[in-house]
Design an enzyme around this catalytic site. Structure first.
Site, PDB file in Angstrom:
ATOM      1  N   GLY A  46      -8.609 -25.147  24.223  1.00  0.00           N
ATOM      2  CA  GLY A  46      -7.585 -25.925  23.532  1.00  0.00           C
ATOM      3  C   GLY A  46      -6.413 -26.183  24.456  1.00  0.00           C
ATOM      4  O   GLY A  46      -6.159 -25.403  25.374  1.00  0.00           O
ATOM      5  N   GLN A  51       1.960 -28.483  27.084  1.00  0.00           N
ATOM      6  CA  GLN A  51       1.526 -27.632  28.190  1.00  0.00           C
ATOM      7  C   GLN A  51       1.375 -28.390  29.508  1.00  0.00           C
ATOM      8  O   GLN A  51       1.241 -27.787  30.560  1.00  0.00           O
ATOM      9  CB  GLN A  51       0.206 -26.926  27.839  1.00  0.00           C
ATOM     10  CG  GLN A  51       0.368 -25.903  26.719  1.00  0.00           C
ATOM     11  CD  GLN A  51      -0.943 -25.229  26.395  1.00  0.00           C
ATOM     12  OE1 GLN A  51      -1.722 -25.741  25.603  1.00  0.00           O
ATOM     13  NE2 GLN A  51      -1.213 -24.099  27.015  1.00  0.00           N
ATOM     14  N   CYS A  94      -3.928 -17.844  26.719  1.00  0.00           N
ATOM     15  CA  CYS A  94      -3.269 -19.146  26.716  1.00  0.00           C
ATOM     16  C   CYS A  94      -3.173 -19.639  28.156  1.00  0.00           C
ATOM     17  O   CYS A  94      -2.811 -18.876  29.046  1.00  0.00           O
ATOM     18  CB  CYS A  94      -1.872 -19.001  26.105  1.00  0.00           C
ATOM     19  SG  CYS A  94      -0.957 -20.547  26.051  1.00  0.00           S
ATOM     20  N   LEU A  95      -3.508 -20.908  28.369  1.00  0.00           N
ATOM     21  CA  LEU A  95      -3.472 -21.454  29.731  1.00  0.00           C
ATOM     22  C   LEU A  95      -2.050 -21.434  30.314  1.00  0.00           C
ATOM     23  O   LEU A  95      -1.881 -21.505  31.519  1.00  0.00           O
ATOM     24  CB  LEU A  95      -4.039 -22.879  29.756  1.00  0.00           C
ATOM     25  CG  LEU A  95      -5.550 -22.993  29.487  1.00  0.00           C
ATOM     26  CD1 LEU A  95      -5.965 -24.461  29.359  1.00  0.00           C
ATOM     27  CD2 LEU A  95      -6.363 -22.314  30.579  1.00  0.00           C
ATOM     28  N   HIS A 136      -3.059 -21.865  16.885  1.00  0.00           N
ATOM     29  CA  HIS A 136      -2.458 -21.557  18.196  1.00  0.00           C
ATOM     30  C   HIS A 136      -1.845 -22.827  18.803  1.00  0.00           C
ATOM     31  O   HIS A 136      -0.710 -22.824  19.259  1.00  0.00           O
ATOM     32  CB  HIS A 136      -3.558 -20.977  19.104  1.00  0.00           C
ATOM     33  CG  HIS A 136      -3.152 -20.728  20.534  1.00  0.00           C
ATOM     34  ND1 HIS A 136      -3.271 -19.491  21.139  1.00  0.00           N
ATOM     35  CD2 HIS A 136      -2.654 -21.550  21.489  1.00  0.00           C
ATOM     36  CE1 HIS A 136      -2.845 -19.572  22.393  1.00  0.00           C
ATOM     37  NE2 HIS A 136      -2.482 -20.814  22.638  1.00  0.00           N
ATOM     38  N   GLU A 137      -2.605 -23.940  18.759  1.00  0.00           N
ATOM     39  CA  GLU A 137      -2.127 -25.188  19.378  1.00  0.00           C
ATOM     40  C   GLU A 137      -0.962 -25.800  18.591  1.00  0.00           C
ATOM     41  O   GLU A 137      -0.019 -26.329  19.190  1.00  0.00           O
ATOM     42  CB  GLU A 137      -3.268 -26.206  19.494  1.00  0.00           C
ATOM     43  CG  GLU A 137      -4.458 -25.770  20.349  1.00  0.00           C
ATOM     44  CD  GLU A 137      -4.086 -25.256  21.722  1.00  0.00           C
ATOM     45  OE1 GLU A 137      -3.052 -25.685  22.283  1.00  0.00           O
ATOM     46  OE2 GLU A 137      -4.809 -24.405  22.253  1.00  0.00           O
ATOM     47  N   HIS A 140       2.143 -24.258  19.554  1.00  0.00           N
ATOM     48  CA  HIS A 140       2.673 -24.838  20.804  1.00  0.00           C
ATOM     49  C   HIS A 140       3.592 -26.028  20.504  1.00  0.00           C
ATOM     50  O   HIS A 140       4.632 -26.193  21.132  1.00  0.00           O
ATOM     51  CB  HIS A 140       1.540 -25.338  21.700  1.00  0.00           C
ATOM     52  CG  HIS A 140       1.002 -24.304  22.645  1.00  0.00           C
ATOM     53  ND1 HIS A 140       1.768 -23.693  23.600  1.00  0.00           N
ATOM     54  CD2 HIS A 140      -0.242 -23.788  22.788  1.00  0.00           C
ATOM     55  CE1 HIS A 140       1.022 -22.836  24.292  1.00  0.00           C
ATOM     56  NE2 HIS A 140      -0.216 -22.869  23.816  1.00  0.00           N
TER      57      HIS A 140
HETATM   58 NI    NI Z   1      -1.919 -21.794  24.426  1.00  0.00          NI
END
Ligand code: NI
Length: 174
Positions: A46, A51, A94-95, A136-137, A140
């Site tokens: 995701g 991000q 998380c990236l 989660h997204e 963000h």
């Molecule tokens: Ni994330």
């Protein structure tokens, strides 16, 4: 299409609230393609536009990459309409927060309203990994990260560790 740089903590942009999309145009479509390319390139499941430093309410997800067949899903202006009382726990990474995994309890199912890439209003009831990933997204898009589920002390320690890691030019990964 192009692969974009993913920003990581402690970049302040990650704490900002993303803006809703008024009309899905060519820029948004291109951004969605870039987000997919960037996400696949980093082996994520995701990715939110914030991000890559773009404060638009756009999220891409593909939870089926492991079986070899891609199933890309994109969500514009996603918002959660209903959540279940029942919860589930996943160990989330998380990236934007390298080398960090945190066990997080979230509602097991959720109903999400969103706009698809063609500009159509959609509704989706999500369960399991998709439900957790979407929550989660969407976090963000509201400037919330998985480390915000921790105490300030633990959060600061993780940020310090990641900052240190970035500051060592001698370190190589081969
Ligand atoms: Ni994330």
């Amino acid at each position: 299409m192009s692969i974009k740089d993913i920003i990581t903590v402690p970049d302040e942009t990650l704490k900002k609230i993303s803006e809703p999309i008024e009309k899905v145009g060519e820029n948004e479509k291109k951004l969605i393609h870039d987000l997919f390319e960037t996400m696949y390139n980093s082996n994520g499941i995701g990715l939110a536009a914030v991000q890559v430093g773009i404060l638009k309410r756009i999220v891409v997800i593909d939870i089926s990459t492991k079986d070899g067949k891609k199933k890309p899903m994109s969500f514009i202006n996603p918002s959660i309409k209903k959540i279940s009382d029942e919860t589930s726990v996943y160990e989330e990474g998380c990236l934007s927060i390298p080398n960090t995994f945190i066990k997080i309890e979230r509602p097991k199912t959720c109903e999400v309203e969103y706009i698809d890439i063609e500009g159509n209003k959609k509704n989706l009831i999500c369960d399991g990994l998709l439900s957790t990933c979407l929550q989660h997204e969407i976090n963000h898009l509201d400037g919330k990260l998985i480390i915000d589920h921790l105490s300030k002390l633990k959060r600061d320690l993780i940020i310090k560790k990641i900052s240190k890691f970035k500051e060592s030019p001698d370190r190589i990964i081969v």
